[in-house]
Design a protein around this motif. Structure first.
Motif, mmCIF file in Angstrom:
data_model
loop_
_atom_site.group_PDB
_atom_site.id
_atom_site.type_symbol
_atom_site.label_atom_id
_atom_site.label_comp_id
_atom_site.label_asym_id
_atom_site.label_seq_id
_atom_site.Cartn_x
_atom_site.Cartn_y
_atom_site.Cartn_z
ATOM 1 N N ALA A 64 0.845 -1.191 0.000
ATOM 2 C CA ALA A 64 0.000 0.000 0.000
ATOM 3 C C ALA A 64 0.881 1.242 0.000
ATOM 4 O O ALA A 64 1.869 1.302 0.725
ATOM 5 C CB ALA A 64 -0.896 0.015 1.232
ATOM 6 N N SER A 70 -6.366 7.145 0.866
ATOM 7 C CA SER A 70 -7.206 6.046 1.344
ATOM 8 C C SER A 70 -6.395 4.901 1.963
ATOM 9 O O SER A 70 -6.957 4.025 2.617
ATOM 10 C CB SER A 70 -8.041 5.486 0.192
ATOM 11 O OG SER A 70 -7.200 4.831 -0.751
ATOM 12 N N ARG A 71 -5.108 4.892 1.767
ATOM 13 C CA ARG A 71 -4.303 3.739 2.168
ATOM 14 C C ARG A 71 -3.972 3.657 3.660
ATOM 15 O O ARG A 71 -3.895 2.554 4.194
ATOM 16 C CB ARG A 71 -3.039 3.652 1.334
ATOM 17 C CG ARG A 71 -3.306 3.550 -0.172
ATOM 18 C CD ARG A 71 -4.435 2.628 -0.575
ATOM 19 N NE ARG A 71 -4.051 1.247 -0.362
ATOM 20 C CZ ARG A 71 -4.890 0.228 -0.235
ATOM 21 N NH1 ARG A 71 -6.177 0.412 -0.284
ATOM 22 N NH2 ARG A 71 -4.433 -0.982 -0.048
ATOM 23 N N ALA A 74 -6.646 1.688 5.167
ATOM 24 C CA ALA A 74 -6.602 0.307 4.666
ATOM 25 C C ALA A 74 -5.505 -0.485 5.376
ATOM 26 O O ALA A 74 -5.693 -1.660 5.706
ATOM 27 C CB ALA A 74 -6.380 0.304 3.156
ATOM 28 N N GLN A 77 -6.838 -1.248 8.875
ATOM 29 C CA GLN A 77 -7.874 -2.282 8.850
ATOM 30 C C GLN A 77 -7.278 -3.663 8.565
ATOM 31 O O GLN A 77 -7.679 -4.664 9.169
ATOM 32 C CB GLN A 77 -8.962 -1.933 7.825
ATOM 33 C CG GLN A 77 -9.791 -0.716 8.220
ATOM 34 C CD GLN A 77 -10.411 -0.830 9.602
ATOM 35 O OE1 GLN A 77 -10.959 -1.871 9.982
ATOM 36 N NE2 GLN A 77 -10.323 0.243 10.378
#
Length: 166
Positions: A64, A70-71, A74, A77
C-alpha cells in the motif's frame, strides 16, 4: 524490553532501516504489520515475512502506498484483521524518500514526491491510527540529521525532515 502482545505498524518496512525495525519489534514479542509500496519490493517483503514466521513471530506485509489518502486506513484495517484486534499499540512512521540534487535542479514533481512521502504520509498515517491507539501507545517518526544541517544538495529533503520533527 518486552513488547509481548503489542500490535505494531511499520511504514516502509520491507527493506533497510524499516526491515530492521520490523525485526527488532518482532524479536521483542510484538505482532508487526508493515507496508511496502512497489511490486519490486514483493520479494523482500515475502522474504522478511518468511524469516520471521520461521522464528514463530506474527507478522504481515501489506502492499500500500501511504501517500494515497485512502491507504492509511486500509493498512490499519488489514492490521486489525490480521491480528484479530481492535487497537494498535505502536506506529513507526519509517517510510521515507531521499533526494540529493541542488536546489536549481528541483522540479515541482521532485518537491511533491518528497513532501508526499516524507511529510503528508506521516501526518495522515498518524491521524488514521489515533482512534485505534490506547493510552500508553507510541508513535515514532523517523527523521534525519539533514533536518538540522545545511547541506547544499538536500534543501527539499532537509525541509521535509524538519517538518516531521516539527
Amino acid at each position: 524490553m518486552s513488547l509481548e502482545g503489542k500490535i505494531a505498524i511499520v511504514t516502509g518496512g520491507a527493506r533497510g532501516i524499516g526491515a530492521g525495525i520490523v525485526r527488532s519489534l518482532s524479536k521483542e514479542g510484538a505482532k508487526v504489520a508493515f507496508n511496502y509500496v512497489s511490486s519490486s519490493s514483493n520479494a523482500a517483503a515475502d522474504s522478511l515475512v518468511d524469516e520471521l514466521r520461521r522464528a514463530n513471530r506474527e507478522v504481515v506485509s501489506i502492499q500500500a502506498n501511504v501517500t494515497d489518502a485512502s491507504r492509511p486506513n486500509a493498512i490499519i484495517q488489514a492490521t486489525l484483521a490480521a491480528f484479530k484486534t481492535d487497537h494498535i499499540d505502536i506506529l513507526v512512521n519509517n517510510a521515507g524518500l531521499g533526494d540529493n540534487r541542488p536546489l536549481e535542479e528541483v522540479t515541482l514533481e521532485v518537491y511533491t514526491r518528497l513532501m508526499d512521502v516524507n511529510v503528508k504520509a506521516v501526518i495522515f498515517m498518524t491521524q488514521a491510527v489515533l482512534p485505534f491507539t490506547r493510552r500508553g501507545g507510541r508513535i515514532i517518526n523517523l527523521s534525519s540529521i539533514s533536518a538540522r544541517g545545511g547541506y547544499p544538495t538536500q534543501s527539499v529533503y532537509a525541509a521535509s525532515k524538519a517538518a516531521v520533527e516539527a
